[in-house]
Design a protein around this motif. Sequence first.
Motif, PDB file in Angstrom:
ATOM      1  N   PHE A 122       0.819  -1.214   0.000  1.00 32.83           N
ATOM      2  CA  PHE A 122       0.000   0.000   0.000  1.00 32.83           C
ATOM      3  C   PHE A 122       0.858   1.271   0.000  1.00 32.83           C
ATOM      4  N   ALA A 123       0.242   2.352  -0.480  1.00 36.55           N
ATOM      5  CA  ALA A 123       0.804   3.695  -0.298  1.00 36.55           C
ATOM      6  C   ALA A 123      -0.105   4.429   0.681  1.00 36.55           C
ATOM      7  N   SER A 124       0.412   5.446   1.345  1.00 34.35           N
ATOM      8  CA  SER A 124      -0.464   6.207   2.239  1.00 34.35           C
ATOM      9  C   SER A 124      -0.134   7.688   2.203  1.00 34.35           C
ATOM     10  N   TYR A 125      -1.165   8.469   2.519  1.00 37.62           N
ATOM     11  CA  TYR A 125      -0.991   9.899   2.740  1.00 37.62           C
ATOM     12  C   TYR A 125      -1.375  10.174   4.192  1.00 37.62           C
ATOM     13  N   ARG A 126      -0.501  10.875   4.913  1.00 30.46           N
ATOM     14  CA  ARG A 126      -0.684  11.099   6.345  1.00 30.46           C
ATOM     15  C   ARG A 126      -0.921  12.586   6.611  1.00 30.46           C
ATOM     16  N   PRO A 127      -2.194  12.991   6.618  1.00 32.50           N
ATOM     17  CA  PRO A 127      -2.507  14.423   6.663  1.00 32.50           C
ATOM     18  C   PRO A 127      -2.578  15.013   8.067  1.00 32.50           C
ATOM     19  N   LEU A 128      -2.521  14.156   9.099  1.00 31.95           N
ATOM     20  CA  LEU A 128      -2.743  14.689  10.448  1.00 31.95           C
ATOM     21  C   LEU A 128      -1.444  14.989  11.178  1.00 31.95           C
ATOM     22  N   GLU A 129      -1.511  15.972  12.066  1.00 29.41           N
ATOM     23  CA  GLU A 129      -0.369  16.262  12.932  1.00 29.41           C
ATOM     24  C   GLU A 129      -0.124  15.034  13.830  1.00 29.41           C
ATOM     25  N   GLU A 130       1.120  14.562  13.855  1.00 29.15           N
ATOM     26  CA  GLU A 130       1.422  13.350  14.620  1.00 29.15           C
ATOM     27  C   GLU A 130       1.523  13.619  16.118  1.00 29.15           C
ATOM     28  N   LYS A 131       1.906  14.827  16.452  1.00 23.25           N
ATOM     29  CA  LYS A 131       2.093  15.133  17.875  1.00 23.25           C
ATOM     30  C   LYS A 131       0.733  15.136  18.575  1.00 23.25           C
ATOM     31  N   GLY A 132       0.631  14.332  19.625  1.00 24.18           N
ATOM     32  CA  GLY A 132      -0.600  14.326  20.422  1.00 24.18           C
ATOM     33  C   GLY A 132      -1.772  13.614  19.767  1.00 24.18           C
ATOM     34  N   ARG A 133      -1.525  12.771  18.763  1.00 21.89           N
ATOM     35  CA  ARG A 133      -2.629  12.033  18.136  1.00 21.89           C
ATOM     36  C   ARG A 133      -3.243  11.081  19.142  1.00 21.89           C
ATOM     37  N   ASP A 134      -4.568  10.997  19.110  1.00 19.82           N
ATOM     38  CA  ASP A 134      -5.277  10.183  20.081  1.00 19.82           C
ATOM     39  C   ASP A 134      -5.533   8.798  19.473  1.00 19.82           C
ATOM     40  N   LEU A 135      -4.565   7.887  19.667  1.00 17.61           N
ATOM     41  CA  LEU A 135      -4.681   6.560  19.059  1.00 17.61           C
ATOM     42  C   LEU A 135      -4.650   5.485  20.137  1.00 17.61           C
ATOM     43  N   ALA A 136      -5.218   4.323  19.826  1.00 16.56           N
ATOM     44  CA  ALA A 136      -5.143   3.179  20.741  1.00 16.56           C
ATOM     45  C   ALA A 136      -3.667   2.872  21.019  1.00 16.56           C
ATOM     46  N   TYR A 137      -3.378   2.349  22.201  1.00 14.78           N
ATOM     47  CA  TYR A 137      -1.989   2.219  22.643  1.00 14.78           C
ATOM     48  C   TYR A 137      -1.078   1.533  21.616  1.00 14.78           C
ATOM     49  N   HIS A 138      -1.517   0.385  21.112  1.00 12.27           N
ATOM     50  CA  HIS A 138      -0.648  -0.355  20.188  1.00 12.27           C
ATOM     51  C   HIS A 138      -0.575   0.283  18.807  1.00 12.27           C
ATOM     52  N   LYS A 139      -1.442   1.257  18.535  1.00 11.98           N
ATOM     53  CA  LYS A 139      -1.399   1.957  17.244  1.00 11.98           C
ATOM     54  C   LYS A 139      -0.573   3.241  17.329  1.00 11.98           C
ATOM     55  N   ARG A 140      -0.199   3.600  18.547  1.00  9.93           N
ATOM     56  CA  ARG A 140       0.547   4.860  18.714  1.00  9.93           C
ATOM     57  C   ARG A 140       1.896   4.788  18.008  1.00  9.93           C
TER      58      ARG A 140
END
Length: 312
Positions: A122-140
């Motif tokens: 896959f390819a991806s585009y990552r448009p969100l600010e990474e700092k302080g992203r609210d993700l599940a622990y194992h996805k952080r």
Amino acid sequence: MSWVHITDYSPSQGWANPADADSRSRESCRLLEEGGVLYFDQVPFDLPDPDREFLRSQKQSGLRVHKNISYRPKTDALRGAAADDPEGAQRLHEIMRSYSKNVTQFVDRLLSPYAKDRQLDFASYRPLEEKGRDLAYHKRNDLMHVDAFPTRPTNGGRILRVFVNINPAVNRIWEVAEPFEPLAGKLAQKAGLPRYAKYAGSPGRKLRRTVAPIFRSIGLKNLDRSPYDHFMLHFHDWLKENRDYQEKWPKTRLEFPPQSCWLVYTDTVPHSVLSGQFALEQTFIVPIRAMVAPQKSPLKVLEGLCGTALAN
Ligand code: SIN
Ligand code: FE
């Protein structure tokens, strides 16, 4: 950590000196396989300015992009685009298709020993600010980890990723740590490698392998996930949960400025992203048979540590 800044490669000509193009390509593969990062301060393939601007405007125009956008080259499918903007989704699709094609051509030339065998993931585009992203622990992604894909086992193939920072002004900030071979030497036993090695020879696994094709025909994939893939998924989570590793082990901070592009085996180099917004990425799966230094692959390193074959 070896970080190599490549300055003698151009999008139109490839390596500046055609006479040593083959040896430079091999050397680049070796460097990556040993846990290095290849770095370009300008995007080394065609990525038009209007495309970058469009991608950035996706986020700014009304926060309609909620997660990473992914593009699957094999089926030409786009995921994660705003459902209420078909025209925008169409343009996004075209940009991702063209990005994926151009970055693939670039990789096939830069790393020519892989061209025959690498698989396009896959390819991806990552448009969100990474700092302080609210993700599940194992996805952080701000926790140090090596990559492993829950839905796409590689059976020992390696995860090569190409990133581009398309932010006009702000660096993307990573931390990296010592690569897989020394890391696994210190932590794989503790993380439970012997359990996975035992599973490799168990009757339970034989049975799963026997019935897997039947289940696959009714859509149940990955029942015969290799012991290697089981371990790598577990190790990804285990490292993220290991506070001592996260907090006390040495790290190197890397800053990727606007326009820069970098390549890295993310199953080999532990990494975390601390901040940054607007990045493009393309993943390739490179099988062991294409490696120039197969003994450095996580599969061979783990097999060496436990004395058992771990792939299917
Ligand atoms: C990751 O693979 O952990 C994320 C890297 C990034 O988005 O910069
Ligand atoms: Fe990662």
